[in-house]
Design a protein around this motif. Structure first.
Motif, short mmCIF file in Angstrom:
data_model
loop_
_atom_site.label_atom_id
_atom_site.label_comp_id
_atom_site.label_asym_id
_atom_site.label_seq_id
_atom_site.Cartn_x
_atom_site.Cartn_y
_atom_site.Cartn_z
N UNK A 16 -14.00 -21.35 9.18
CA UNK A 16 -15.11 -22.22 9.57
C UNK A 16 -16.14 -21.45 10.38
N UNK A 17 -15.65 -20.61 11.30
CA UNK A 17 -16.54 -19.75 12.08
C UNK A 17 -17.42 -18.91 11.16
N UNK A 18 -16.81 -18.28 10.15
CA UNK A 18 -17.56 -17.44 9.21
C UNK A 18 -18.56 -18.28 8.43
N UNK A 19 -18.16 -19.51 8.05
CA UNK A 19 -19.09 -20.39 7.33
C UNK A 19 -20.33 -20.67 8.16
N UNK A 20 -20.16 -20.88 9.46
CA UNK A 20 -21.32 -21.16 10.31
C UNK A 20 -22.13 -19.89 10.61
N UNK A 21 -21.48 -18.73 10.59
CA UNK A 21 -22.25 -17.48 10.65
C UNK A 21 -23.18 -17.41 9.45
N UNK A 22 -22.64 -17.67 8.25
CA UNK A 22 -23.45 -17.65 7.03
C UNK A 22 -24.53 -18.73 7.09
N UNK A 23 -24.18 -19.87 7.68
CA UNK A 23 -25.13 -20.98 7.81
C UNK A 23 -26.41 -20.54 8.50
N UNK A 24 -26.26 -19.87 9.64
CA UNK A 24 -27.46 -19.44 10.36
C UNK A 24 -28.05 -18.14 9.82
N UNK A 143 -18.00 -23.58 15.80
CA UNK A 143 -19.45 -23.76 15.89
C UNK A 143 -20.12 -22.59 16.61
N UNK A 144 -19.33 -21.75 17.29
CA UNK A 144 -19.88 -20.53 17.86
C UNK A 144 -20.44 -19.60 16.80
N UNK A 145 -20.02 -19.80 15.55
CA UNK A 145 -20.56 -19.00 14.46
C UNK A 145 -22.07 -19.16 14.29
#
Length: 428
Positions: A16-24, A143-145
């Motif tokens: 999930x962290x990696x997904x949010x890294x990609x998100x931003x 969400x820190x991602x």
């Protein structure tokens, strides 16, 4: 749960962290690439604002539907398809740009549609897969991602543009990374229920047809305080995320690579302060030094009050300093003020983003979807109107970007003074 099960659970949280890294990454890519793209296609500031805002049209559209889809089909599946959709929109952006502005706007709209379901989907995954005793750590990690994605994108996008084939390479690379993540998630977590807990009461209630008290939400003053704060937060955060590299290049006269590097420093201050405020707020509340309500109000006052002062100061400096008169000292002062702004912005984590749970754990995710819809609209307005104001004012960054945000922040500080963290029974 066994040790192997715990590893699987935290592997899922890392995914999930990696997904949010990609998100931003896929938000920031346009913030950096838009500078050479505008030169290549001859875009005006208004057109740049239109391109930057197109993402948020789609993002606004899927906030509440994303929560409904996640509750109906499961957060794991919805997140998978969201990442695939936004990665596809990212991948086709260069081809769409060559076809014309409407096609490029459509590709960014697709990115927004995909990313719009991510917060609700990830929240559903965490609620079902992580026990309450581990939830704070898991939510902070996942969400820190977003912050890491912003930092990483601003850091690596310029070298990719300069050394790997121009601005189009950013979209190709980041788009492919999304599909790689999708394959990993599909193979490892999407259909794996081994990390799931027993049915949560809220999830069970939702399946029985949970009646949502919409009218009670909108009659509650605290709900409106959250909505105003969330609107202001996104107008501030996404307005600067979209326009900061352009501001530094245009008003400060720095190169694209240097402007992207300098843009990293404010976000780095956010990451550093975020690591300290959660334990600080917890200790203050545990020791009864401050009440929960005082912590929420104090956090929002520090977040927006300090920000308003710093951004006003930046606007005054910019107005008093023509580009030809900008020195390294001027740049250092502006970046320093921005870093203070973003550092104190981290207090949003112990203010606004705890408020929904304070009011009603039962309806927290639904209320977040509603306030985040208003916030997504703010993101659209911020990115578009900054470009429009730049065209109307002849490129005045103070009146186009910094002063409007400062005014909104001051208004939000005063509105949030009505806040109370007392739980509300919205079903009464």
């Amino acid at each position: 749960m066994s040790e192997g099960g715990q590893k699987k659970r935290w592997g899922m949280v890392f995914a999930l962290f990696v997904a949010f890294v990609l998100c931003n990454l896929d938000k920031v890519n346009m913030s950096v690439a838009i500078v050479p793209m505008a030169e290549s296609f001859g875009w005006t500031a208004t057109q740049k604002g239109l391109v930057a805002s197109a993402f948020f049209w789609g993002y606004s559209f899927t906030q509440i539907p994303g929560g409904w889809l996640a509750s109906k089909y499961g957060g794991k599946s919805v997140l998978f398809w969201g990442v695939v959709l936004w990665s596809f929109g990212t991948l086709i952006a260069p081809w769409c740009a060559a076809l014309g502005m409407p096609w490029l706007l459509a590709s960014r709209f697709l990115v927004g549609l995909g990313e719009g379901v991510a917060p609700s989907a990830a929240t559903g995954v965490l609620a079902k897969g992580v026990p309450p005793s581990q939830r704070s750590k898991a939510v902070t990690t996942a969400f820190g991602g977003l912050d890491v994605g912003s930092l990483t994108g601003l850091l690596i996008a310029p070298p990719i543009i300069f050394y790997l084939g121009g601005w189009a390479a950013v979209f190709y690379l980041f788009g492919v990374l999304g599909f790689i993540w999708g394959a990993w998630w599909f193979a490892s977590f999407m259909n794996d229920s081994s990390t799931d807990m027993k049915e949560a009461p809220l999830a069970a209630g939702a399946k029985k047809g949970l009646s949502i008290p919409w009218a009670a939400f909108f009659r509650n003053p605290q709900f409106w305080a959250l909505t105003v704060a969330h609107f202001t937060w996104n107008y501030f955060s996404y307005g600067l995320l979209a326009w900061l590299p352009s501001f530094l290049a245009s008003a400060m006269g720095v190169t694209l690579s240097k402007s992207s590097f300098l843009s990293i420093l404010p976000y780095l201050s956010t990451v550093i302060v975020t690591a300290t405020i959660a334990p600080l707020a917890g200790k203050l509340e545990a020791d009864k030094t401050l009440t929960r309500t005082q912590i929420r109000k104090g956090s929002q006052t520090l977040c927006f009050g300090v920000g308003a002062v710093m951004l006003t100061a930046i606007g005054l400096i910019v107005n008093a300093t023509p580009v030809a008169a900008v020195t390294n000292q001027t740049i250092a002062i502006v970046i320093g003020l921005l870093s203070v702004t973003f550092g104190f912005a981290a207090f949003i984590r112990t203010g606004l983003f705890c408020g929904h749970q304070d009011l009603s754990p039962k309806y927290a995710s639904i209320m977040l979807g509603v306030t985040n819809t208003a916030a997504a609209i703010a993101s659209t307005l911020s990115t578009f109107f900054t470009g429009l104001f730049l065209s109307m004012t002849g490129g005045n960054w103070a009146y186009s970007l910094f002063f409007p945000i400062a005014v909104l922040q001051l208004v939000s500080v005063f509105v949030f003074l009505i806040w109370k963290s007392d739980p509300v029974d919205f079903d009464a």
